[in-house]
Design a protein around this motif. Sequence first.
Motif, mmCIF file in Angstrom:
data_model
loop_
_atom_site.group_PDB
_atom_site.id
_atom_site.type_symbol
_atom_site.label_atom_id
_atom_site.label_comp_id
_atom_site.label_asym_id
_atom_site.label_seq_id
_atom_site.Cartn_x
_atom_site.Cartn_y
_atom_site.Cartn_z
ATOM 1 N N GLN A 40 64.362 53.878 25.182
ATOM 2 C CA GLN A 40 65.120 52.849 24.474
ATOM 3 C C GLN A 40 64.243 51.666 24.087
ATOM 4 N N TRP A 41 63.284 51.331 24.954
ATOM 5 C CA TRP A 41 62.439 50.162 24.716
ATOM 6 C C TRP A 41 61.046 50.521 24.214
ATOM 7 N N GLU A 42 60.814 51.811 23.948
ATOM 8 C CA GLU A 42 59.480 52.244 23.520
ATOM 9 C C GLU A 42 59.074 51.587 22.198
ATOM 10 N N ARG A 43 59.980 51.522 21.247
ATOM 11 C CA ARG A 43 59.641 50.927 19.949
ATOM 12 C C ARG A 43 59.275 49.456 20.088
ATOM 13 N N GLU A 44 60.006 48.744 20.948
ATOM 14 C CA GLU A 44 59.696 47.324 21.186
ATOM 15 C C GLU A 44 58.339 47.177 21.856
ATOM 16 N N GLN A 45 58.029 48.059 22.777
ATOM 17 C CA GLN A 45 56.727 48.026 23.447
ATOM 18 C C GLN A 45 55.597 48.270 22.449
ATOM 19 N N GLN A 46 55.780 49.240 21.581
ATOM 20 C CA GLN A 46 54.758 49.546 20.580
ATOM 21 C C GLN A 46 54.564 48.383 19.617
ATOM 22 N N ARG A 47 55.657 47.726 19.258
ATOM 23 C CA ARG A 47 55.550 46.562 18.364
ATOM 24 C C ARG A 47 54.736 45.455 19.021
ATOM 25 N N LEU A 48 54.983 45.218 20.308
ATOM 26 C CA LEU A 48 54.229 44.197 21.028
ATOM 27 C C LEU A 48 52.758 44.595 21.164
ATOM 28 N N GLN A 49 52.489 45.870 21.432
ATOM 29 C CA GLN A 49 51.111 46.342 21.532
ATOM 30 C C GLN A 49 50.359 46.130 20.226
ATOM 31 N N ARG A 50 51.003 46.450 19.100
ATOM 32 C CA ARG A 50 50.353 46.248 17.797
ATOM 33 C C ARG A 50 50.061 44.770 17.556
ATOM 34 N N ARG A 51 50.983 43.923 17.964
ATOM 35 C CA ARG A 51 50.783 42.489 17.770
ATOM 36 C C ARG A 51 49.623 41.976 18.615
ATOM 37 N N ILE A 52 49.501 42.479 19.845
ATOM 38 C CA ILE A 52 48.402 42.065 20.716
ATOM 39 C C ILE A 52 47.066 42.568 20.175
ATOM 40 N N ARG A 53 47.028 43.809 19.702
ATOM 41 C CA ARG A 53 45.781 44.344 19.143
ATOM 42 C C ARG A 53 45.352 43.558 17.903
ATOM 43 N N THR A 54 46.315 43.193 17.072
ATOM 44 C CA THR A 54 46.000 42.388 15.895
ATOM 45 C C THR A 54 45.457 41.022 16.297
ATOM 46 N N ALA A 55 46.044 40.430 17.329
ATOM 47 C CA ALA A 55 45.579 39.134 17.812
ATOM 48 C C ALA A 55 44.166 39.238 18.369
ATOM 49 N N GLN A 56 43.859 40.326 19.062
ATOM 50 C CA GLN A 56 42.517 40.517 19.603
ATOM 51 C C GLN A 56 41.478 40.590 18.486
ATOM 52 N N LYS A 57 41.809 41.245 17.399
ATOM 53 C CA LYS A 57 40.890 41.330 16.266
ATOM 54 C C LYS A 57 40.728 39.979 15.572
ATOM 55 N N ARG A 58 41.812 39.202 15.543
ATOM 56 C CA ARG A 58 41.785 37.910 14.873
ATOM 57 C C ARG A 58 41.105 36.840 15.722
ATOM 58 N N LEU A 59 41.071 37.020 17.034
ATOM 59 C CA LEU A 59 40.618 35.980 17.961
ATOM 60 C C LEU A 59 39.254 35.378 17.601
ATOM 61 N N PRO A 60 38.210 36.175 17.292
ATOM 62 C CA PRO A 60 36.899 35.569 17.017
ATOM 63 C C PRO A 60 36.879 34.633 15.818
ATOM 64 N N SER A 61 37.816 34.796 14.898
ATOM 65 C CA SER A 61 37.813 33.973 13.690
ATOM 66 C C SER A 61 38.685 32.729 13.801
#
Length: 250
Positions: free
Chosen positions: A139-160
């Motif tokens: 039930q919460w898998e889609r929400e977890q995946q959305r949060l994971q994608r957001r964290i990965r995007t933030a990690q890539k953006r962090l150096p800039s």
Amino acid sequence: VVDLPLGATEDRVVGALDIERALVEGVQAFAPGLLARANRGFLYIDEVNLLEDHLVDLLLDVAQSGVNVVEREGISVRHPARFVLVGSGNPEEGDLRPQLLDRFGLHARITTIDDVAERVEIVRRRRAFDADPVAFAQQWEREQQRLQRRIRTAQKRLPSVILTDEALYAAARLCVALNIDGHRGELTLARAAVALAAFEGRESAQPSDIARVATLSLRHRLRKDPLETSGDDARIERAVAETIGAAARA
């Protein structure tokens, strides 16, 4: 993530002579400990405030230098041991040394929820999990995946992400106002503010970001004042209002 249990011996933490190889092969070999496994990762300690003093001293030395040195039983070994320290504990069961507490970047305090609707929702979700854990996870898998994608995007953006001078000055003023020892307070504020900006998709960290991460970054670094009547959170909020507000007007 490496778990450091409370009952761990010093040999298990830092490493020692590999007894099996010594008996079977007759050679002196080093058996890495938990610090070697935690290098470039996370070292988690449950009930960290109950950790034995000699292990606390050991962790302080390694955390300061980033290198674990083992000299015993004819073995002399040095290896990198840089890790993120994660701990949990009940402060009512004992205090943690200020020197070790300062090594934790952020400090989250868990309190009882007073909102009735939130308490009801917690019970509902727990009952749903008990009834069917697999269905609950799905039930919460889609929400977890959305949060994971957001964290990965933030990690890539962090150096800039840019930490503005205004945010740096706000962090320094705040630490001075609260009499924070050393400079880990400013460093933690800066890192947390940049991470927050990256997570929210912004290109720079501002004084407002410093204000938002101030309690998490500084609560455990405050000096204990027996004459202070207000709580730690209130002291930080008051200092934020005085310093960050002044910085914004400047």
